[in-house]
Design a protein around this motif. Structure first.
Motif, PDB file in Angstrom:
ATOM      1  N   ALA A  71       0.830  -1.211   0.000  1.00 18.37           N
ATOM      2  CA  ALA A  71       0.000   0.000   0.000  1.00 18.37           C
ATOM      3  C   ALA A  71       0.862   1.257   0.000  1.00 18.37           C
ATOM      4  N   ILE A  72       1.969   1.216   0.738  1.00 18.58           N
ATOM      5  CA  ILE A  72       2.879   2.364   0.774  1.00 18.58           C
ATOM      6  C   ILE A  72       3.431   2.674  -0.604  1.00 18.58           C
ATOM      7  N   THR A  73       3.670   1.638  -1.394  1.00 15.02           N
ATOM      8  CA  THR A  73       4.237   1.839  -2.737  1.00 15.02           C
ATOM      9  C   THR A  73       3.196   2.302  -3.755  1.00 15.02           C
ATOM     10  N   GLY A  74       1.920   2.351  -3.365  1.00 15.26           N
ATOM     11  CA  GLY A  74       0.887   2.823  -4.268  1.00 15.26           C
ATOM     12  C   GLY A  74      -0.085   1.769  -4.749  1.00 15.26           C
ATOM     13  N   LEU A  75       0.128   0.507  -4.362  1.00  9.50           N
ATOM     14  CA  LEU A  75      -0.835  -0.539  -4.699  1.00  9.50           C
ATOM     15  C   LEU A  75      -2.028  -0.474  -3.739  1.00  9.50           C
ATOM     16  N   SER A  95      -1.951  -2.173  14.019  1.00  7.97           N
ATOM     17  CA  SER A  95      -1.943  -1.015  14.915  1.00  7.97           C
ATOM     18  C   SER A  95      -0.700  -0.147  14.736  1.00  7.97           C
ATOM     19  N   ASN A  96       0.481  -0.764  14.745  1.00  4.89           N
ATOM     20  CA  ASN A  96       1.717   0.024  14.699  1.00  4.89           C
ATOM     21  C   ASN A  96       2.116   0.453  13.294  1.00  4.89           C
ATOM     22  N   ASN A  97       1.600  -0.213  12.285  1.00  4.81           N
ATOM     23  CA  ASN A  97       1.951   0.143  10.902  1.00  4.81           C
ATOM     24  C   ASN A  97       0.775   0.728  10.134  1.00  4.81           C
ATOM     25  N   ALA A  98      -0.267  -0.070   9.931  1.00  3.71           N
ATOM     26  CA  ALA A  98      -1.392   0.398   9.112  1.00  3.71           C
ATOM     27  C   ALA A  98      -2.020   1.662   9.673  1.00  3.71           C
ATOM     28  N   GLY A  99      -2.259   1.678  10.967  1.00  2.00           N
ATOM     29  CA  GLY A  99      -2.927   2.823  11.566  1.00  2.00           C
ATOM     30  C   GLY A  99      -2.046   4.043  11.719  1.00  2.00           C
ATOM     31  N   MET A 100      -0.735   3.845  11.836  1.00  2.00           N
ATOM     32  CA  MET A 100       0.149   4.950  12.213  1.00  2.00           C
ATOM     33  C   MET A 100       0.946   5.567  11.076  1.00  2.00           C
ATOM     34  N   LEU A 101       1.290   4.791  10.054  1.00  2.00           N
ATOM     35  CA  LEU A 101       2.325   5.231   9.118  1.00  2.00           C
ATOM     36  C   LEU A 101       1.973   6.515   8.366  1.00  2.00           C
ATOM     37  N   ARG A 102       0.700   6.733   8.081  1.00  2.00           N
ATOM     38  CA  ARG A 102       0.357   7.980   7.389  1.00  2.00           C
ATOM     39  C   ARG A 102       0.665   9.188   8.277  1.00  2.00           C
ATOM     40  N   TYR A 103       0.531   9.006   9.580  1.00  2.00           N
ATOM     41  CA  TYR A 103       0.765  10.093  10.534  1.00  2.00           C
ATOM     42  C   TYR A 103       2.247  10.228  10.872  1.00  2.00           C
ATOM     43  N   THR A 104       2.898   9.091  11.144  1.00  2.00           N
ATOM     44  CA  THR A 104       4.305   9.157  11.541  1.00  2.00           C
ATOM     45  C   THR A 104       5.225   9.490  10.379  1.00  2.00           C
ATOM     46  N   SER A 105       4.706   9.385   9.146  1.00  2.00           N
ATOM     47  CA  SER A 105       5.497   9.778   7.986  1.00  2.00           C
ATOM     48  C   SER A 105       5.244  11.231   7.598  1.00  2.00           C
ATOM     49  N   GLY A 107       2.478  12.391   6.586  1.00  2.00           N
ATOM     50  CA  GLY A 107       1.599  12.401   5.427  1.00  2.00           C
ATOM     51  C   GLY A 107       2.258  11.982   4.131  1.00  2.00           C
ATOM     52  N   ASN A 108       3.523  11.557   4.183  1.00  2.00           N
ATOM     53  CA  ASN A 108       4.224  11.151   2.964  1.00  2.00           C
ATOM     54  C   ASN A 108       3.715   9.823   2.413  1.00  2.00           C
ATOM     55  N   PHE A 109       3.183   8.971   3.294  1.00  2.00           N
ATOM     56  CA  PHE A 109       2.663   7.681   2.862  1.00  2.00           C
ATOM     57  C   PHE A 109       1.151   7.650   3.013  1.00  2.00           C
ATOM     58  N   LYS A 110       0.481   7.075   2.037  1.00  2.00           N
ATOM     59  CA  LYS A 110      -0.925   6.724   2.169  1.00  2.00           C
ATOM     60  C   LYS A 110      -1.007   5.207   2.352  1.00  2.00           C
ATOM     61  N   ILE A 111      -2.040   4.767   3.033  1.00  2.00           N
ATOM     62  CA  ILE A 111      -2.205   3.332   3.271  1.00  2.00           C
ATOM     63  C   ILE A 111      -3.567   2.901   2.736  1.00  2.00           C
ATOM     64  N   PRO A 112      -3.728   2.774   1.408  1.00  2.00           N
ATOM     65  CA  PRO A 112      -5.014   2.358   0.825  1.00  2.00           C
ATOM     66  C   PRO A 112      -5.192   0.843   0.944  1.00  2.00           C
ATOM     67  N   LEU A 113      -5.566   0.403   2.112  1.00  2.00           N
ATOM     68  CA  LEU A 113      -5.593  -1.018   2.461  1.00  2.00           C
ATOM     69  C   LEU A 113      -6.980  -1.397   2.965  1.00  2.00           C
ATOM     70  N   VAL A 114      -7.501  -2.521   2.501  1.00  2.00           N
ATOM     71  CA  VAL A 114      -8.736  -3.088   3.040  1.00  2.00           C
ATOM     72  C   VAL A 114      -8.413  -4.427   3.675  1.00  2.00           C
ATOM     73  N   ILE A 115      -8.850  -4.598   4.903  1.00  2.00           N
ATOM     74  CA  ILE A 115      -8.743  -5.891   5.580  1.00  2.00           C
ATOM     75  C   ILE A 115     -10.161  -6.366   5.839  1.00  2.00           C
ATOM     76  N   ARG A 163     -11.455   2.089  -2.676  1.00  2.00           N
ATOM     77  CA  ARG A 163     -11.029   3.367  -3.267  1.00  2.00           C
ATOM     78  C   ARG A 163     -10.482   4.351  -2.231  1.00  2.00           C
ATOM     79  N   ASP A 164     -10.662   4.057  -0.957  1.00  2.00           N
ATOM     80  CA  ASP A 164     -10.230   4.977   0.091  1.00  2.00           C
ATOM     81  C   ASP A 164      -8.717   4.926   0.278  1.00  2.00           C
ATOM     82  N   ASP A 165      -8.113   6.047   0.628  1.00  2.00           N
ATOM     83  CA  ASP A 165      -6.662   6.107   0.825  1.00  2.00           C
ATOM     84  C   ASP A 165      -6.234   5.769   2.254  1.00  2.00           C
ATOM     85  N   ASN A 166      -7.179   5.336   3.075  1.00  2.00           N
ATOM     86  CA  ASN A 166      -6.879   4.985   4.466  1.00  2.00           C
ATOM     87  C   ASN A 166      -7.148   3.504   4.705  1.00  2.00           C
ATOM     88  N   PRO A 167      -6.519   2.927   5.737  1.00  2.00           N
ATOM     89  CA  PRO A 167      -6.793   1.524   6.060  1.00  2.00           C
ATOM     90  C   PRO A 167      -8.208   1.343   6.589  1.00  2.00           C
TER      91      PRO A 167
END
Length: 330
Positions: A71-75, A95-105, A107-115, A163-167
């Motif tokens: 997701a970080i790479t754009g997939l 919790s530590n990656n999907a939920g946080m990385l957009r904030y701890t980066s 805003g440089n990374f988006k996490i368009p992920l569906v679980i 289609r959402d850019d968030n997990p």
């Protein structure tokens, strides 16, 4: 309109989004050749191949981490949990990656992920396959949480989630996959952050979601025959809660009943009560009542299992009691 089972609606949503966007891919246990434990990915491997429908080892922490990296790479990965309970093994990644990385980066990374995957209390699936994890994930910052309840909203919500850019954690109830409903042939997208007003009424607001929506509808059919006029709201969005829709209803009815399959202690109902009390406490004519599952691991024994969850007759009794309480004080 096409009459469709819920698992077919979810499969069609996935297929349409994979066809529309080559960045979308599916991974999980048995999602490929087997077509998924509940056939949500049936036929997709033959259509899209190994690189877009990936059968993974039984290693939830590994393939969930892989999906977050993708997701970080754009997939746009869709992780299917064979059972949502198994995703506890990937709780650190979520919790530590999907939920946080957009904030701890920054805003440089988006996490368009569906679980997504099946959860809830099934029929004699045992404790580890009958967990209600929505409250576990609700406490994680950075996630959106959705619980579908019908074939119609399952399709529209899953397309929006992809289609959402968030997990997005996407809960499907294991006992709703064979639910049938007419679905429009044209494309439609439903908002991830809105509740659904299932029935308008004046007497009481009933808040529910997932499988309990159908228990509430059964109960309300009986209550209407007795002269009551309840309002039903399907929460759909468990994070964020659509508090505006809830508040509007409470200001009209002044009574609230919460019906959930989540555990009572620290469950979704507990958060609902907190937010309603913070927002419209003085609109309430009686204390909020919540009907929740028992705070214990779901038994394998069929009769004991049924005793742990809420049924329509309990909903009817709770509404009657609340109406009596209101008449007593007013």
């Amino acid at each position: 309109m096409n009459k469709m089972l819920m698992f077919d609606a979810l499969r069609e949503a996935t297929d349409e989004e994979m066809l529309r966007d080559p960045r979308v891919f599916v991974l999980g246990e048995d999602v490929g050749h087997y077509g998924g434990s509940y056939k949500v990915t049936k036929g997709l491997h033959a259509k899209y191949g190994d690189l877009r429908v990936l059968d993974t080892p039984i290693a939830e922490n590994s393939f969930t981490g892989l999906a977050i990296g993708a997701a970080i790479t754009g997939l746009k990965p869709i992780v299917e949990g064979m059972n949502m309970s198994f995703l506890l093994l990937a709780f650190n990644q979520i919790s530590n990656n999907a939920g946080m990385l957009r904030y701890t980066s920054g805003g440089n990374f988006k996490i368009p992920l569906v679980i997504r995957g099946p959860g809830g209390v099934g029929r004699q699936l045992g404790a580890e396959h009958s967990q209600r994890l929505e409250a576990y994930f609700q406490a994680i910052p950075g996630l959106k949480i959705v619980a579908c309840s019908t074939p119609y909203n399952a399709k529209g919500l899953l397309k929006a989630a992809i289609r959402d850019d968030n997990p997005v954690i996407f809960f499907e109830h294991v006992l709703l996959y064979n639910l049938q409903e007419n679905i429009p042939k044209h494309e439609y997208i439903l908002p991830l952050n809105k509740a659904e007003l299932v029935r308008t009424g004046q007497d009481i607001t009933i808040l529910t979601y997932s499988r309990m929506r159908h228990h509430v509808v059964q109960a309300v059919d009986e209550l209407v025959s007795q002269g009551y006029n309840p309002e039903i709201i399907d929460l759909i969005s468990l994070k964020p809660l659509d508090i505006d829709t809830i508040v509007k209803s409470v200001k009209k009815t002044h009574l609230v009943l919460i019906v959930e399959e989540c555990m009572k202690t620290a469950g979704i109902g507990a958060e609902l009560i907190a937010q309603i009390n913070e927002t419209v406490f003085y609109e309430l004519d009686a204390p909020i009542i919540r009907l929740s599952s028992q705070d214990l691991p779901t038994p394998y024994n069929g009769q004991l299992e049924q005793a742990t969850v809420i049924h329509p007759h309990q909903i009817i009794r709770a509404v009657e009691d609340l109406m009596i309480t209101k008449k007593t004080f007013y």
